[in-house]
Enzyme design. Structure first.
Site, PDB file in Angstrom:
ATOM      1  N   ASN A 153      31.296 -13.491  37.773  1.00 16.70           N
ATOM      2  CA  ASN A 153      31.779 -14.340  36.691  1.00 16.70           C
ATOM      3  C   ASN A 153      32.656 -13.533  35.741  1.00 16.70           C
ATOM      4  O   ASN A 153      32.180 -12.578  35.118  1.00 16.70           O
ATOM      5  CB  ASN A 153      30.608 -14.936  35.898  1.00 16.70           C
ATOM      6  CG  ASN A 153      31.079 -15.945  34.875  1.00 16.70           C
ATOM      7  OD1 ASN A 153      31.611 -17.002  35.230  1.00 16.70           O
ATOM      8  ND2 ASN A 153      30.920 -15.627  33.598  1.00 16.70           N
ATOM      9  N   GLU A 154      33.919 -13.913  35.669  1.00 14.48           N
ATOM     10  CA  GLU A 154      34.870 -13.245  34.772  1.00 14.48           C
ATOM     11  C   GLU A 154      34.770 -11.721  34.894  1.00 14.48           C
ATOM     12  O   GLU A 154      34.758 -10.998  33.905  1.00 14.48           O
ATOM     13  CB  GLU A 154      34.641 -13.691  33.323  1.00 14.48           C
ATOM     14  CG  GLU A 154      34.903 -15.162  33.101  1.00 14.48           C
ATOM     15  CD  GLU A 154      34.722 -15.602  31.663  1.00 14.48           C
ATOM     16  OE1 GLU A 154      35.461 -16.501  31.227  1.00 14.48           O
ATOM     17  OE2 GLU A 154      33.841 -15.060  30.975  1.00 14.48           O
ATOM     18  N   GLU A 188      37.134 -22.936  33.782  1.00 12.57           N
ATOM     19  CA  GLU A 188      36.516 -23.193  32.480  1.00 12.57           C
ATOM     20  C   GLU A 188      37.600 -23.631  31.512  1.00 12.57           C
ATOM     21  O   GLU A 188      38.359 -22.809  30.990  1.00 12.57           O
ATOM     22  CB  GLU A 188      35.818 -21.941  31.926  1.00 12.57           C
ATOM     23  CG  GLU A 188      34.557 -21.553  32.646  1.00 12.57           C
ATOM     24  CD  GLU A 188      33.823 -20.406  31.932  1.00 12.57           C
ATOM     25  OE1 GLU A 188      34.131 -20.145  30.744  1.00 12.57           O
ATOM     26  OE2 GLU A 188      32.955 -19.777  32.562  1.00 12.57           O
ATOM     27  N   TYR A 238      28.342 -27.400  21.695  1.00 14.28           N
ATOM     28  CA  TYR A 238      29.655 -26.948  22.143  1.00 14.28           C
ATOM     29  C   TYR A 238      30.778 -27.901  21.722  1.00 14.28           C
ATOM     30  O   TYR A 238      31.925 -27.705  22.098  1.00 14.28           O
ATOM     31  CB  TYR A 238      29.662 -26.779  23.674  1.00 14.28           C
ATOM     32  CG  TYR A 238      30.597 -25.699  24.179  1.00 14.28           C
ATOM     33  CD1 TYR A 238      30.175 -24.380  24.271  1.00 14.28           C
ATOM     34  CD2 TYR A 238      31.893 -25.998  24.562  1.00 14.28           C
ATOM     35  CE1 TYR A 238      31.021 -23.391  24.722  1.00 14.28           C
ATOM     36  CE2 TYR A 238      32.750 -25.010  25.019  1.00 14.28           C
ATOM     37  CZ  TYR A 238      32.317 -23.706  25.100  1.00 14.28           C
ATOM     38  OH  TYR A 238      33.169 -22.724  25.554  1.00 14.28           O
TER      39      TYR A 238
END
Length: 585
Positions: A155-156, A232, A302
């Site tokens: 991830n990233e 994302e 969020y």
């Protein structure tokens, strides 16, 4: 069924397929609400759900796995498939996600290994976890008749490292466990990140919140001949304690979405992060650390299209309208509505139980010459109480110093609160200890882990204390009590000493089917809330921005309900309010 791609578009069984996805994390949503949230995703015009997998929750202690209840990822994926959604799964092992330790279990810190690289021991631990995880995922792979179209590698990673052997080892583990679907990476849209965190044999995708045209140009330059997917799309943002609540307008969100979908001659693909954020229940919230340590709040709302409690927002409706205008109205979408809310009113907290008076039912002491960290005590989260008698030939006044404090300490001398020290804010009360030869003070240090760092170079830091100095002297002789607070059933509600951490208990009755509600703790300072034995999470009114805790209806029952508040610093009232609306600041 197989997802592939050419230079312009993704192909599902050879036919052009546009990924319209939204992130919903199964571990942040009550199991009873999974279908409701997934139906709302489908009703908004999306065809795919995306989720991380949380190693730290599935294997809290090494070798002990949990895929039950809110952690039953197979059932979550089955529910998504029944609703008509494909799935993108991001197994990790690191996931960031503003979750404790970025999804890595704390117990990895106890081994001599390097995280997130091709360290043989780290790969061994990851392989063991993946073998168990894929017992749940394998039946849900598209090639097995399930709905998982693609798996993300790490991830990233380009924001952290450039160990290509590590990324290939992870892809190899997916294959070892029977996965034959599409693998991909996701990184920030910069040349550096798209070079460090990717592999030439797998498509690269980008994570960002705006400037989709620039992201596509960067991706195209680094990885030509593949479609454009924003894995994302940040449609909002998360909050830290002490910040303002983050919001993003519906109009700005839709405009940025349109820009992404316009790229590559109108062949853009998108996954909203988050479509529905949910809640960091219990002690699951993580923290960031760039210039300073910043712990994340309990709510993971969020400002997403679906609110923390699953309500369809103005952002939701504008996104649905924009997708309908662009691609046409879909048929057979589910009918959806917001869940019912109730203001149950005031709950009197009529019983008290002192934390210090109940240590024997909450924990057993571990004696050590020097303070043991939370990790050394085998504890992932919560509190540790360090206690000692300040013996020796001290006379006069000496400054108390806490070494390796992570993250917040309440300092008691002979049972009285003398100060608070934090590793991350200006709050650092100097505590001067006065001695005479006839009295040896008792020192108690209640240290709170406010959340392990989930992004960057501070991942894997220990929690608790490493040492305590009185003047220049490293004091020895400590009782260390782990306090994870995962079982309060033995508490004795027989009163509490003033000025010390206190459990307050009250009950309330519900006559009809329970509704969602929100716990408001005006007059309280800092602590945790438990409902019918379930830990809702932290509150910190002094810092904000969050002022209410979401209490989902599935955690309530018809009849009597028990609510416990652990207040750490003091309150001027002994009741809370259950209201029908949130206050996130």
């Amino acid at each position: 069924m197989k997802l592939q791609y050419n230079k312009d578009t993704f192909l599902l069984d050879g036919k052009p397929f546009r990924i319209l996805s939204g992130a919903i994390h199964y571990f942040r949503v009550p199991e009873a609400y999974w279908e409701d949230r997934l139906r709302k995703l489908r009703a908004c015009g999306f065809n795919t759900v995306e989720t991380y997998c949380c190693w730290n929750l599935h294997e809290k202690q090494e070798g002990s796995f949990d895929f039950s209840g809110m952690l039953n990822i197979r059932r979550f994926l089955e529910t998504a498939q029944n609703v008509g959604l494909y799935a993108i799964v991001r197994p990790g092992p690191f996931i960031c996600a503003e979750i404790d330790n970025g999804g890595l279990p704390y117990w990895l810190n106890r081994f001599p290994m390097r995280l997130r690289c091709s360290d043989p021991l780290f790969l061994e631990k990851t392989r063991t976890y993946f073998a168990r995880l894929f017992e749940e995922l394998r039946p849900m792979l598209a090639e097995q008749g399930g709905n998982i179209l693609a798996l993300q590698i790490e991830n990233e990673y380009g924001s952290y490292g450039n160990d290509a052997d590590y990324l290939r080892a992870l892809a190899g583990m997916y294959q070892e466990n029977g996965a034959q679907c599409l693998f991909f990476t996701s990184d920030g849209p910069t040349d550096f990140m798209l070079t460090s965190g990717t592999l030439p044999e797998y498509p690269a995708t980008c994570n960002f919140g705006s400037r989709g045209a620039r992201a596509w140009e960067t991706l195209q330059a680094q990885h030509p001949g593949q479609p454009f997917l924003c894995t994302e799309f940040w449609d909002g943002w998360f909050d830290h304690w002490g910040e303002q609540h983050h919001t993003r307008s519906a109009a700005d969100t839709v405009a940025a979405m349109e820009e992404i979908l316009d790229q590559n001659n109108g062949n853009g693909n998108i996954s909203f992060y988050m479509f529905h954020g949910g809640t960091n229940f219990g002690f699951t919230a993580g923290a960031n650390f760039e210039e300073e340590y910043q712990p994340t709040v309990t709510s993971y709302d969020y400002d997403a299209p679906l609110s923390e409690c699953g309500d369809m927002t103005e952002k939701y409706h504008q996104i649905r309208q924009a997708l309908e205008k662009r691609y046409g109205k879909q048929e057979n979408l589910p009918e959806v509505e917001n869940c019912r809310k109730a203001a149950y009113g005031t709950v009197s907290l009529t019983e008290k139980a002192g934390l210090f008076e109940n240590l024997d039912v909450l924990s057993s002491p571990v004696h050590s010459p020097l303070p043991l960290t939370m990790d050394e005590l085998g504890q992932p989260s919560g509190f540790v109480l360090y206690s000692t008698q300040l013996r020796g030939s001290f006379t006069g006044e000496h400054k108390l110093s806490l070494d390796g404090l992570h993250d917040r300490a309440l300092i008691y001398v002979d049972g009285a609160l003398r100060g608070i020290q934090e590793s991350f804010r200006p709050r650092h009360d100097d505590v001067i200890l006065s001695f005479d030869r006839e009295h040896a003070p008792r020192l108690d240090l209640l240290v709170e882990n406010m959340g392990r760092v989930n992004f960057g170079r501070h991942i894997g830091e220990h929690k608790g204390l490493t040492g305590v100095r009185v003047g220049q002297v490293h004091h020895s002789g400590w009782d260390c009590r782990p306090l994870p607070l995962d079982d309060l059933s033995g508490l004795r509600f027989a009163g509490a000493a003033p000025g010390q951490p206190t459990f307050y208990r009250g009950s309330f009755s519900i006559q009809d089917e329970p509704c969602d509600t929100f716990v408001r703790l005006d007059g309280f300072t800092k602590g945790c809330v438990f409902i019918n034995g379930f830990h809702l999470g932290r509150y910190w009114n002094e810092q904000g921005p969050q002022k209410t805790l979401y209490l989902p209806a599935p955690f309530l029952r018809c009849g009597e309900n028990s609510l416990i508040v652990l207040e750490l610093e003091g309150t001027d009232r002994e009741w809370i309010t259950l209201t029908d609306h949130p206050d996130l600041g």
